[in-house]
Write an enzyme that holds these catalytic residues in place. Structure first.
Site, mmCIF file in Angstrom:
data_model
loop_
_atom_site.group_PDB
_atom_site.id
_atom_site.type_symbol
_atom_site.label_atom_id
_atom_site.label_comp_id
_atom_site.label_asym_id
_atom_site.label_seq_id
_atom_site.Cartn_x
_atom_site.Cartn_y
_atom_site.Cartn_z
ATOM 1 C CD GLU A 142 -45.615 -0.976 -9.189
ATOM 2 O OE1 GLU A 142 -45.122 -0.703 -10.289
ATOM 3 O OE2 GLU A 142 -46.462 -0.248 -8.634
ATOM 4 C CG ASN A 149 -40.885 -3.177 -13.750
ATOM 5 O OD1 ASN A 149 -41.230 -2.043 -14.066
ATOM 6 N ND2 ASN A 149 -40.305 -3.451 -12.607
ATOM 7 N NE ARG A 156 -45.027 1.208 -14.309
ATOM 8 C CZ ARG A 156 -44.080 0.274 -14.183
ATOM 9 N NH1 ARG A 156 -43.066 0.247 -15.003
ATOM 10 N NH2 ARG A 156 -44.145 -0.597 -13.222
#
Lengths: 110, 148
Positions: free
Chosen positions: B48, B52, B106
């Site tokens: 994650e 990002n 997402r």
């Protein structure tokens, strides 16, 4: 990432193998969407038996397809998810939207 | 609390490197007394954080730099710092809200996963300079105390 598609009447079965992250999410999204439109698919079965990892990019693919399928009043199922994928699907609440089954056979039997 | 081991590495902001980053970090964290399930959670949060950086920090530009520092302390704690040098976050409070997302694909779950699966999460960001997320988690000791 390896994806196998099988169509049975207006149902598309998608069998995914490998890790479902941002590297492959876009391609799978496009490939499924193209088939949904081209072949007028109503129902979608996502077989995750061979998926060993999923993150929010992968969950996004699932949720996005769910929205498309429900928009045409179709049904979507998830099949064969194992830990740790199953745990993430529960954590995200996707299991409350999309019924989850052990095998493709289980869906045929319902 | 002393440093027992650490690894620092740098990767290019390409999607191919997300799997590399999570595998490398998990390999180092496996030196701690943790379960396979713990390692899966570590892989998820790294995935994650690095996603990002690529999606938000560099907006899919492939020539960015992502720096990863993993430190293992002798009290069974791991600290992971993942930094980019991209566009930064204008409104950090908003970005940290559950299900906030500038990328609907997402679901805005990235930050939620990081907060849920780690004991501590700290995000620092300066617009046009970059964003850094520091994640910390203890294994064994914390659990033993919790059940004592």
């Amino acid at each position: 990432m390896d994806v196998e598609y099988k169509q049975v009447r207006n149902t598309l079965v998608v069998r995914i193998k490998g890790e479902l992250d941002m590297l492959v999410a876009g391609k799978i999204r496009q490939d499924i969407d193209r088939r949904l439109e081209e072949y007028h698919i109503k129902n979608l079965i996502l077989n995750l038996e061979k998926v060993s990892f999923i993150d929010s990019s992968g969950l996004g693919v699932i949720l996005g397809r769910y929205k498309k399928i429900t928009a045409v009043e179709g049904r979507m199922f998830i099949v064969g998810a194992r830990r740790p994928v199953e745990k993430i699907l529960h954590f995200s609440g996707i299991n409350k939207l999309i019924p989850m089954y052990r095998s493709e056979q289980d869906i045929i039997n319902i | 609390m002393n440093v027992k081991n650490y690894a620092r590495f740098e990767i290019m902001s390409v999607p191919e490197n997300v799997a590399l980053a999570r595998s490398c970090v998990a390999a180092l964290v496996s030196q701690l007394n943790c379960t396979l399930e713990d390692l899966e959670e570590i892989k998820l949060v790294v995935s994650e954080a690095v996603s990002n950086c690529i999606i938000h920090g560099y907006e899919h530009r492939r020539d960015g730099k992502i720096s990863i520092l993993v430190t293992i302390y002798d009290n069974h704690t791991v600290e992971i710092t993942i930094s980019d040098f991209g566009k930064g976050i204008e409104d950090l409070d908003k970005a940290l809200q559950p299900s906030f997302s500038t990328d609907p694909a997402r679901m805005g779950l990235g930050m939620t996963f990081m907060k849920s699966f780690m004991d501590e999460m700290e995000v620092n960001s300066v617009p046009n300079e970059g964003t850094s997320v520091r994640l910390r988690r203890s294994f064994l000791i914390g659990d033993q105390e919790a059940y004592a």
